[in-house]
Write an enzyme that holds these catalytic residues in place. Structure first.
Site: not given
Length: 126
Positions: A9, A25, A57-58, A73, A75
């Site tokens: 994290k 993303s 998300t990624y 996007g 997010a």
């Protein structure tokens, strides 16, 4: 049996950009991606400390040393520039692997510089 554990994290990262019309993303400074043990295109969970939003998300890579944390996007609608977020990735492993596993925890300053890294969280006290 497979169990899911915190893999790594970024704690208290500051959002530097929110780009609604960019491919969805989260762009993260490549150095921070490596420190947290994330991979490009890996699914991540984002927890917005300022407004309580939680979403998936990624990872995409941002320039090394830039301190970039950009929500892109859809997010981008979940954050404001300057919000503090926790970005987490999880991994699945068997119980024997879990007994030996230590997550990569990266604690950040407000400017996204690294305050410290560790692999343990102290026991919470009253």
């Amino acid at each position: 049996m497979q169990i899911t554990l915190l893999k790594g994290k970024l704690h208290m990262a500051s959002v530097t950009q929110a780009e609604l019309w960019y491919d969805g993303s989260c762009a993260i400074d490549k150095d921070l991606v490596e420190l947290a043990g994330f991979r490009e295109f890996e699914q991540i969970d984002i927890y917005n400390v300022d407004n309580g939003e939680r979403f998936h998300t990624y990872v995409i890579l941002a320039e090394s040393g830039s301190g970039t944390i950009s929500m892109n996007g859809a997010a981008a609608r979940k954050v404001q520039v300057g919000d503090r977020v926790i970005i987490a990735a999880y991994g699945q492993m068997n119980e024997a692997q879990a007994d030996e596993f230590k997550p990569k925890l990266v604690y950040l300053n407000k400017d996204n510089s690294v305050e410290r890294t560790t692999n343990t969280i102290p026991i919470q006290k009253d």
